[in-house]
Write an enzyme that holds these catalytic residues in place. Structure first.
Site, short mmCIF file in Angstrom:
data_model
loop_
_atom_site.label_atom_id
_atom_site.label_comp_id
_atom_site.label_asym_id
_atom_site.label_seq_id
_atom_site.Cartn_x
_atom_site.Cartn_y
_atom_site.Cartn_z
N HIS A 266 0.85 -1.20 0.00
CA HIS A 266 0.00 0.00 0.00
C HIS A 266 0.88 1.24 0.00
O HIS A 266 1.36 1.68 -1.03
CB HIS A 266 -0.92 -0.06 1.21
CG HIS A 266 -2.00 0.99 1.22
ND1 HIS A 266 -2.26 1.82 0.15
CD2 HIS A 266 -2.91 1.34 2.18
CE1 HIS A 266 -3.27 2.62 0.46
NE2 HIS A 266 -3.67 2.36 1.68
N HIS A 307 -0.12 0.21 -12.34
CA HIS A 307 -0.87 0.44 -11.10
C HIS A 307 -2.00 -0.58 -11.02
O HIS A 307 -2.61 -0.92 -12.02
CB HIS A 307 -1.44 1.87 -11.09
CG HIS A 307 -1.91 2.32 -9.74
ND1 HIS A 307 -3.14 1.97 -9.23
CD2 HIS A 307 -1.32 3.10 -8.80
CE1 HIS A 307 -3.28 2.51 -8.03
NE2 HIS A 307 -2.21 3.20 -7.75
N ASP A 365 4.02 6.79 -7.58
CA ASP A 365 5.03 6.37 -6.61
C ASP A 365 6.44 6.51 -7.17
O ASP A 365 7.38 6.85 -6.44
CB ASP A 365 4.78 4.92 -6.18
CG ASP A 365 3.43 4.75 -5.52
OD1 ASP A 365 3.14 5.49 -4.57
OD2 ASP A 365 2.65 3.88 -5.97
#
Length: 430
Positions: A266, A307, A365
């Site tokens: 996460h 993703h 990210d």
């Protein structure tokens, strides 16, 4: 909502079961399976990936089309024209503020940036080498012991005060966890600064000289907070809602969200990006690792590409890439080996047919990891910063649930253990 129905035929039952079908303003219809309970049945959905556990008006995601909306506003428009605190207002109240409303909201947040002085001594109970997320779990959960004047969740004013306290104090606590780990004195917040600027001041400033925070870095930090502000019913947000459904106080609920966010699947994704870059080690080894990533029999995976939710592209990534380019230009970084690896991987992902065909584009990210690394924030703090930005999303969902009708969460199970059996005395067990 709608008056559509779904009909379920189950082997062994003579009659069919009629289930209501509801339609939202966006997204697929949902089938209300509540009627199954009266027939001693319920659905099986590990991970709740096919289950809508709540009704919400806050955030909408269409992963196939690369859409992320906060209260109807596209994330790229918010990132370009808004800022983090204005987006906080939007998530909490449902509409963008007027100039007067924004000024009042910002000034209220600033009035809550300091933490109780005894919290400073609370940090001394942790080891200096403790992971900052471990510290944050403990300190945020303990806030209810310091601010127990706002714990009546049935009181609208108490909920508002708790929301302001959490949004305002999370950057302060995050910076304190970093300063504690390196043995430097805590920096008090400077309320003459903006939200992100103040965070960088508390992270990197010292009492011996005035802070001089670059506007480019502050803007990039603000965008990181904004782009992580909410992401619908993810693991940590669902955890906050589940904890809140028991009537737990907001500080405990947010601490539960932090714990869930800590998981590497996460919130630890941008941390994993830097660990991957360190594993690659040198630009000369990139082709080797890219080949390994393409080999389905090799366990190595390139982190920060593609993703789970966005099957086309991550709408936050373009904005984060622009911020990364601005930060690298501002800092004049040219010789950092890890950033050189990152830039080369980005180029490969955007040009190599293997990545293009599989839509393995650099995600939020990947770029946030580059920005945080360039600013000088240690890898162990990456998920903490994610938690700072996500706090408002957690609070908005908690507040939405508590303000409406809700039931305590009670997921069911498919039991596959022993059937009933009788106890055997110790001396008779073979």
């Amino acid at each position: 909502m709608s008056d559509k129905k779904a009909t379920l035929k189950v082997d062994g039952l003579d009659e069919t079961i009629e289930l209501p079908v509801y339609s939202g303003t966006l997204g697929p219809d949902v089938i209300d399976v509540g009627a199954l309970t009266s027939r001693d049945m319920f659905t099986y959905d590990p991970g709740f990936v096919s289950t809508a556990a709540c009704e919400s008006k806050i955030t909408y995601i269409d992963g196939g089309k690369g859409i992320l909306l906060h209260r109807g506003y596209p994330i790229d428009q918010l990132a370009e024209h808004s800022d983090y605190l204005e987006t906080c207002y939007l998530l909490l109240y449902g509409e963008l503020p007027t100039a007067e409303q924004k000024e009042t909201f910002v000034s209220t947040v600033k009035r809550h940036t300091m933490v109780h002085e005894q919290i400073r001594t609370f940090f001394n109970g942790f080891r200096r080498d403790a992971h900052p997320m471990a510290v944050m779990c403990g300190v945020v959960g303990a806030l209810s012991a310091f601010y127990h004047d706002s714990l009546d969740i049935s009181d609208e004013h108490h909920r508002q005060v708790a929301a302001f306290r959490l949004i305002a104090k999370m950057p302060t606590l995050a910076a304190m966890s970093y300063k504690f780990s390196i043995g430097q004195p805590f920096m008090y917040p400077d309320n003459n600064m903006g939200y992100a600027e103040n965070f960088l001041h508390m992270m990197f400033g010292n009492p011996c000289e005035p802070s001089n925070v670059s506007p480019v870095l502050a803007r990039a930090m603000d965008r990181i907070f904004l782009l992580h502000a909410d992401h619908e019913q993810n693991a940590s947000t669902s955890t906050v809602r589940l904890a809140g459904s028991s009537g737990a106080n907001p500080f405990a609920c947010i601490a539960a969200g932090i714990a869930a966010l800590w998981g590497p699947s996460h919130g630890g994704a941008n941390e994993a990006v830097l660990e991957m870059l360190e594993e690659i080690g040198d630009v000369s080894r990139i082709d080797e690792f890219v080949s390994r990533a393409k080999d389905k029999d090799d366990p190595f995976r390139l982190m920060g590409f593609g993703h789970r939710v966005y099957k086309n592209f991550d709408p936050r990534a373009k904005v984060m890439k622009e911020a990364a380019d601005d930060v690298l230009a501002e800092l004049g970084i040219e010789n950092d080996p890890l950033l050189a690896i990152a830039k080369r991987l980005e180029q490969i992902a955007l040009e190599d047919p293997y990545f293009i065909e599989r839509k393995l584009y650099p995600n939020v990210d990947f770029y946030s990891g580059i920005i945080l690394k360039a600013i000088g924030i240690p890898t162990s703090m990456f998920t903490v910063i994610f938690a700072v930005g996500r706090t408002v999303g957690w609070i908005a969902h908690w507040h939405e649930m508590i303000s409406g009708s809700y039931r305590i969460g009670r997921p069911r199970q498919l039991y596959t253990g022993h059937t009933q059996r009788d106890f055997v005395a110790l001396e008779k067990r073979g």
